[in-house]
Design an enzyme around this catalytic site. Sequence first.
Site, PDB file in Angstrom:
ATOM      1  N   GLY A  69     -21.235   4.024  17.585  1.00 40.03           N
ATOM      2  CA  GLY A  69     -20.932   5.392  18.000  1.00 40.03           C
ATOM      3  C   GLY A  69     -21.836   6.431  17.354  1.00 40.03           C
ATOM      4  N   THR A  70     -22.116   6.257  16.081  1.00 38.64           N
ATOM      5  CA  THR A  70     -22.928   7.247  15.373  1.00 38.64           C
ATOM      6  C   THR A  70     -24.323   7.333  15.986  1.00 38.64           C
ATOM      7  OG1 THR A  70     -21.690   6.874  13.340  1.00 38.64           O
ATOM      8  CG2 THR A  70     -23.880   7.840  13.103  1.00 38.64           C
ATOM      9  N   ASN A 149     -10.376  11.649  17.205  1.00 41.85           N
ATOM     10  CA  ASN A 149     -10.107  10.495  16.344  1.00 41.85           C
ATOM     11  C   ASN A 149      -9.009  10.750  15.319  1.00 41.85           C
ATOM     12  OD1 ASN A 149     -12.534  12.145  15.700  1.00 41.85           O
ATOM     13  ND2 ASN A 149     -12.371  11.133  13.726  1.00 41.85           N
ATOM     14  N   SER A 197     -18.369   2.692  21.042  1.00 42.68           N
ATOM     15  CA  SER A 197     -18.554   1.827  19.884  1.00 42.68           C
ATOM     16  C   SER A 197     -17.625   0.622  19.987  1.00 42.68           C
ATOM     17  CB  SER A 197     -18.238   2.624  18.622  1.00 42.68           C
ATOM     18  OG  SER A 197     -18.320   1.799  17.489  1.00 42.68           O
ATOM     19  N   HIS A 199     -16.433  -1.668  17.890  1.00 46.66           N
ATOM     20  CA  HIS A 199     -15.378  -2.026  16.922  1.00 46.66           C
ATOM     21  C   HIS A 199     -14.106  -1.192  17.079  1.00 46.66           C
ATOM     22  CE1 HIS A 199     -15.657   1.181  13.684  1.00 46.66           C
ATOM     23  NE2 HIS A 199     -16.784   1.416  14.316  1.00 46.66           N
ATOM     24  N   THR A 235     -35.255  -5.811  18.565  1.00 52.11           N
ATOM     25  CA  THR A 235     -34.650  -7.056  19.045  1.00 52.11           C
ATOM     26  C   THR A 235     -33.148  -6.884  19.212  1.00 52.11           C
ATOM     27  OG1 THR A 235     -36.394  -8.312  17.993  1.00 52.11           O
ATOM     28  CG2 THR A 235     -34.361  -9.517  18.497  1.00 52.11           C
ATOM     29  N   CYS A 322     -13.842   8.471   7.914  1.00 54.44           N
ATOM     30  CA  CYS A 322     -15.174   8.856   7.459  1.00 54.44           C
ATOM     31  C   CYS A 322     -15.123   9.993   6.444  1.00 54.44           C
ATOM     32  CB  CYS A 322     -16.030   9.264   8.653  1.00 54.44           C
ATOM     33  SG  CYS A 322     -15.946   8.102   9.999  1.00 54.44           S
TER      34      CYS A 322
HETATM   35  N1  PLP Z   1     -17.119   9.277  17.186  1.00 55.26           N
HETATM   36  C1  PLP Z   1     -15.804   9.140  16.983  1.00 55.26           C
HETATM   37  C2  PLP Z   1     -14.851   9.985  17.764  1.00 55.26           C
HETATM   38  C3  PLP Z   1     -15.324   8.218  16.047  1.00 55.26           C
HETATM   39  O1  PLP Z   1     -13.999   8.094  15.853  1.00 55.26           O
HETATM   40  C4  PLP Z   1     -16.248   7.433  15.321  1.00 55.26           C
HETATM   41  C5  PLP Z   1     -15.792   6.502  14.264  1.00 55.26           C
HETATM   42  O2  PLP Z   1     -14.810   6.754  13.585  1.00 55.26           O
HETATM   43  C6  PLP Z   1     -17.632   7.588  15.593  1.00 55.26           C
HETATM   44  C7  PLP Z   1     -18.014   8.522  16.526  1.00 55.26           C
HETATM   45  C8  PLP Z   1     -18.645   6.751  14.889  1.00 55.26           C
HETATM   46  O3  PLP Z   1     -18.659   5.449  15.420  1.00 55.26           O
HETATM   47  P1  PLP Z   1     -19.289   4.205  14.600  1.00 55.26           P
HETATM   48  O4  PLP Z   1     -18.300   3.847  13.543  1.00 55.26           O
HETATM   49  O5  PLP Z   1     -19.443   3.128  15.613  1.00 55.26           O
HETATM   50  O6  PLP Z   1     -20.593   4.664  14.072  1.00 55.26           O
END
Ligand code: PLP
Length: 376
Positions: A69-70, A149, A197, A199, A235, A322
């Site tokens: 996601g990031t 989130n 993302s 996971h 890759t 986070c």
């Molecule tokens: N965006 C949202 C809304 C999220 O909840 C998160 C992770 O908590 C992310 C982005 C980041 O995703 P990743 O953990 O795959 O980098």
Amino acid sequence: MIYADNAATTKLDLDAYELMIPFLLDEYGNASSQYSFAGFAKKAIINSRNSIASGINSDPDEIFFTSGGTESDNWAIKGSALIRKDKGKHIITSSIEHHAVLESCAFLEFLGFDITYLPVDKEGYVKPEVLKKSIRPETVLVSIMFANNEIGTIQKIKELTSVTHLNGSLFHCDAVQAVGHLPIDVKQLGIDLLSASAHKFNGPKGVGFLFIKKGTKVLNWASGGKQELGYRAGTENVAGIVGMAKALTNNIRDLQKNEDYLNKLTDEFVFRLSKYNVDFIINGGLHRLPGNVNLSFRNCEGEVLLHRLDLHKMFVSTGSACTSGKAMLSHVIQAIGTPGEYAYGTIRISFGKDNSRQDVILLAETIAKIVESLKK
Ligand code: PLP
């Protein structure tokens, strides 16, 4: 243990795990190689791209694999804004986005972009009419998340994309919490860029994707080889991609069943908790992510509650995973204006399909006891 932090991460789907194993052991050929030994990996990537695309109603060549996601958020925002800098340098986002979005915007601000952070109402909704008033001719990008989130509020995405497109601006949606949990049709919703993302939907960690609508110009993210049509060289993480596709397929298959089950669990949890003599409020809108309950307890410390629950092997979060570790109010709780005497006592519970009715009953009882003991 009771794991109730599925918004932070989820347990790997067993089918996904089994499908991944061959690519970690025997089928280790580089998907870009010309010989037949690479064929199985190459084919698996094609199949995965197809099934992910059908999961959000896109075309396969609109799906670009990333590390999560990031990365998807960074690429979508920086890559689409920088390529349009001669058209305009104004970006609109909301005040409750994930830090991956907020920090990407901050980076662009440093490069001379002007960023508008839209306020949200007390339930966490971005009002389409507020967005409309903020759009300017030079607005190149609007980035608003599908579902938050922390508090789980689900935005009115269709209305927001309609307002955005009236001006010819692009709409990016951080759908990291929504993909695999809510029905998503990028065509029907009018989304130009969408981050996901694995996971968060029972796939493996360190893999995700960015949907880029055909014809949308973005800068290439990583230079090098020709992987991902040359836009994101490197890759491929074949096992991760295969696991992600399977997890998404399974989650989409069970979407309604899981949603109904999680709604029952959260209703039971809130019902049980309200039977005890604890003073709390629930944050977020009525239209929320299944399984999400964000609670604020009066005159309580969220961090203390989290650590006391940890002693019982019950795992929840304060704000977002986070930002935990920083003893400050989360930007989301600040943005929705949770009253001060409650705000510091905030925890996020996010139940998953593996939680049982017994889990929610026990968690409610334990939380009530801890909150009561903290009062004393
Ligand atoms: N965006 C949202 C809304 C999220 O909840 C998160 C992770 O908590 C992310 C982005 C980041 O995703 P990743 O953990 O795959 O980098």
